[in-house]
Write a protein that holds these residues in place. Sequence first.
Motif, PDB file in Angstrom:
ATOM      1  N   ASP A 142      -9.178   5.295   0.332  1.00 49.57           N
ATOM      2  CA  ASP A 142      -8.086   4.450   0.694  1.00 49.57           C
ATOM      3  C   ASP A 142      -7.906   3.295  -0.074  1.00 49.57           C
ATOM      4  O   ASP A 142      -8.699   2.195  -0.093  1.00 49.57           O
ATOM      5  N   HIS A 143      -7.054   3.156  -1.081  1.00 50.39           N
ATOM      6  CA  HIS A 143      -6.928   2.143  -1.967  1.00 50.39           C
ATOM      7  C   HIS A 143      -6.457   0.926  -1.747  1.00 50.39           C
ATOM      8  O   HIS A 143      -6.699  -0.286  -2.104  1.00 50.39           O
ATOM      9  N   SER A 144      -5.523   0.967  -0.421  1.00 51.14           N
ATOM     10  CA  SER A 144      -4.929  -0.231   0.147  1.00 51.14           C
ATOM     11  C   SER A 144      -6.050  -1.149   0.560  1.00 51.14           C
ATOM     12  O   SER A 144      -5.551  -2.343   0.649  1.00 51.14           O
ATOM     13  N   ALA A 145      -7.068  -0.478   1.290  1.00 53.87           N
ATOM     14  CA  ALA A 145      -8.158  -1.385   1.769  1.00 53.87           C
ATOM     15  C   ALA A 145      -8.777  -2.297   0.968  1.00 53.87           C
ATOM     16  O   ALA A 145      -9.349  -3.641   1.392  1.00 53.87           O
ATOM     17  N   HIS A 146      -8.900  -2.195  -0.558  1.00 56.81           N
ATOM     18  CA  HIS A 146      -9.516  -3.052  -1.238  1.00 56.81           C
ATOM     19  C   HIS A 146      -8.474  -3.580  -2.403  1.00 56.81           C
ATOM     20  O   HIS A 146      -8.859  -3.943  -3.504  1.00 56.81           O
ATOM     21  N   SER A 147      -7.201  -3.351  -2.284  1.00 59.48           N
ATOM     22  CA  SER A 147      -6.228  -3.715  -3.351  1.00 59.48           C
ATOM     23  C   SER A 147      -6.250  -5.126  -3.787  1.00 59.48           C
ATOM     24  O   SER A 147      -5.739  -5.676  -4.635  1.00 59.48           O
ATOM     25  N   GLY A 148      -6.779  -5.971  -2.765  1.00 57.54           N
ATOM     26  CA  GLY A 148      -6.730  -7.576  -3.062  1.00 57.54           C
ATOM     27  C   GLY A 148      -7.752  -7.750  -3.982  1.00 57.54           C
ATOM     28  O   GLY A 148      -7.980  -9.041  -4.398  1.00 57.54           O
ATOM     29  N   MET A 149      -9.187  -7.026  -4.243  1.00 58.59           N
ATOM     30  CA  MET A 149      -9.947  -7.472  -5.212  1.00 58.59           C
ATOM     31  C   MET A 149      -9.744  -7.287  -6.437  1.00 58.59           C
ATOM     32  O   MET A 149      -8.631  -6.760  -6.882  1.00 58.59           O
ATOM     33  N   PRO A 150     -10.166  -8.308  -7.302  1.00 53.97           N
ATOM     34  CA  PRO A 150      -9.874  -8.211  -8.753  1.00 53.97           C
ATOM     35  C   PRO A 150      -9.642  -6.943  -9.541  1.00 53.97           C
ATOM     36  O   PRO A 150     -10.875  -6.100  -9.409  1.00 53.97           O
ATOM     37  N   GLY A 151      -8.815  -6.689 -10.136  1.00 62.72           N
ATOM     38  CA  GLY A 151      -8.697  -5.411 -10.943  1.00 62.72           C
ATOM     39  C   GLY A 151      -8.334  -3.960 -10.170  1.00 62.72           C
ATOM     40  O   GLY A 151      -8.443  -3.067 -11.069  1.00 62.72           O
ATOM     41  N   MET A 152      -8.461  -4.035  -8.906  1.00 62.52           N
ATOM     42  CA  MET A 152      -7.993  -2.994  -8.395  1.00 62.52           C
ATOM     43  C   MET A 152      -6.666  -2.359  -8.339  1.00 62.52           C
ATOM     44  O   MET A 152      -5.847  -3.246  -8.264  1.00 62.52           O
ATOM     45  N   MET A 153      -6.801  -1.000  -8.407  1.00 62.56           N
ATOM     46  CA  MET A 153      -5.272  -0.587  -8.256  1.00 62.56           C
ATOM     47  C   MET A 153      -4.957  -0.098  -7.037  1.00 62.56           C
ATOM     48  O   MET A 153      -5.774   0.164  -6.067  1.00 62.56           O
ATOM     49  N   ASP A 154      -3.500  -0.114  -6.718  1.00 57.50           N
ATOM     50  CA  ASP A 154      -3.034   0.058  -5.460  1.00 57.50           C
ATOM     51  C   ASP A 154      -2.824   1.737  -5.332  1.00 57.50           C
ATOM     52  O   ASP A 154      -2.771   2.441  -6.190  1.00 57.50           O
ATOM     53  N   GLY A 155      -2.431   2.174  -4.152  1.00 57.87           N
ATOM     54  CA  GLY A 155      -2.063   3.648  -3.956  1.00 57.87           C
ATOM     55  C   GLY A 155      -0.843   3.958  -4.966  1.00 57.87           C
ATOM     56  O   GLY A 155      -1.038   5.123  -5.473  1.00 57.87           O
ATOM     57  N   GLU A 156       0.011   3.138  -5.234  1.00 56.17           N
ATOM     58  CA  GLU A 156       1.084   3.527  -6.147  1.00 56.17           C
ATOM     59  C   GLU A 156       0.370   3.659  -7.702  1.00 56.17           C
ATOM     60  O   GLU A 156       0.975   4.720  -8.370  1.00 56.17           O
ATOM     61  N   ASP A 157      -0.224   2.918  -7.934  1.00 53.53           N
ATOM     62  CA  ASP A 157      -0.841   3.001  -9.394  1.00 53.53           C
ATOM     63  C   ASP A 157      -1.704   4.487  -9.563  1.00 53.53           C
ATOM     64  O   ASP A 157      -1.534   5.069 -10.455  1.00 53.53           O
ATOM     65  N   MET A 158      -2.364   4.657  -8.743  1.00 53.15           N
ATOM     66  CA  MET A 158      -3.291   5.742  -8.407  1.00 53.15           C
ATOM     67  C   MET A 158      -2.549   6.961  -8.630  1.00 53.15           C
ATOM     68  O   MET A 158      -2.719   7.837  -9.444  1.00 53.15           O
ATOM     69  N   GLU A 159      -1.228   6.967  -7.717  1.00 56.60           N
ATOM     70  CA  GLU A 159      -0.440   8.363  -7.924  1.00 56.60           C
ATOM     71  C   GLU A 159       0.209   8.646  -9.013  1.00 56.60           C
ATOM     72  O   GLU A 159       0.080   9.627  -9.642  1.00 56.60           O
ATOM     73  N   LYS A 160       0.560   7.495  -9.823  1.00 59.03           N
ATOM     74  CA  LYS A 160       1.401   7.612 -11.017  1.00 59.03           C
ATOM     75  C   LYS A 160       0.250   7.975 -12.165  1.00 59.03           C
ATOM     76  O   LYS A 160       0.516   8.871 -13.031  1.00 59.03           O
ATOM     77  N   LEU A 161      -1.162   7.451 -11.984  1.00 59.19           N
ATOM     78  CA  LEU A 161      -1.912   7.982 -12.993  1.00 59.19           C
ATOM     79  C   LEU A 161      -2.277   9.581 -12.532  1.00 59.19           C
ATOM     80  O   LEU A 161      -2.463  10.415 -13.641  1.00 59.19           O
ATOM     81  N   GLU A 162      -2.516  10.103 -11.739  1.00 60.18           N
ATOM     82  CA  GLU A 162      -2.698  11.257 -10.953  1.00 60.18           C
ATOM     83  C   GLU A 162      -1.556  12.278 -11.739  1.00 60.18           C
ATOM     84  O   GLU A 162      -1.837  13.501 -12.136  1.00 60.18           O
ATOM     85  N   LYS A 163      -0.454  11.870 -11.612  1.00 55.73           N
ATOM     86  CA  LYS A 163       0.779  12.878 -12.215  1.00 55.73           C
ATOM     87  C   LYS A 163       0.974  12.614 -13.574  1.00 55.73           C
ATOM     88  O   LYS A 163       1.750  13.373 -14.183  1.00 55.73           O
TER      89      LYS A 163
END
Length: 225
Positions: A142-163
């Motif tokens: 669950d990327h949204s749970a920690h997206s406020g931490m310094p340097g963390m990617m959100d779900g959209e970032d990770m989805e783009k990287l996966e594709k």
Amino acid sequence: MTTTRTLTRRPALTRRAALAASAVTAALVLAACGNDDGGSAAGSGHAGHSASSSASADATAGAHNAQDVAFAQGMIPHHQQALEMARLAADRASSPQVVDLASRIEKAQDPEIRTMSGWLKAWGEDVPASGGATESSMPGMDHSAHSGMPGMMDGEDMEKLEKASGKAFDTMFLTMMIEHHEGAVEMATTQKSKGEYGPATAMADDIVTAQTAEITEMNKLLGKN
């Protein structure tokens, strides 16, 4: 195909050191043994005092504060995301240098997750979990749970990287990982200045050193310096 993607910078976060933590622990044990030997050499009259000193040293070594807990609880999910990113490189990256870097990140940070989880369990604190696992793969993180931490990617970032794949993946991976590392360095720097637990502070020092060097390496791969 090349992709130029500017990631949204979030407050500028990950790597290295189960070995450092182990080394610190070993050093403390050796120091305690040295105290015991010194007491025996001085005579039986000092044996009790030496044992008390060793016990006191062990208690001091195990002392920790709220910052130590926050460091471990924050760095675990931060490292978990770095591992998830690194594992994508195996079959998506086109650059051998990117594959090698990702492998080194995984080898360094996976043991650190285990070490920090051990600290939290010993302290009776909650261990961050993701997909029911904290020490191996993290499916469905669950990327949204920690997206406020310094340097963390959100779900959209990770989805783009996966594709992404090939050179587009390389560029995206390096850009994202630089931001991720910068966040880890920020968190580790706070731990170094405010933490009390020796092994945690030692790990933070290693993270700053190793990940700062990797940021330089990644910038070179991107042709930035």
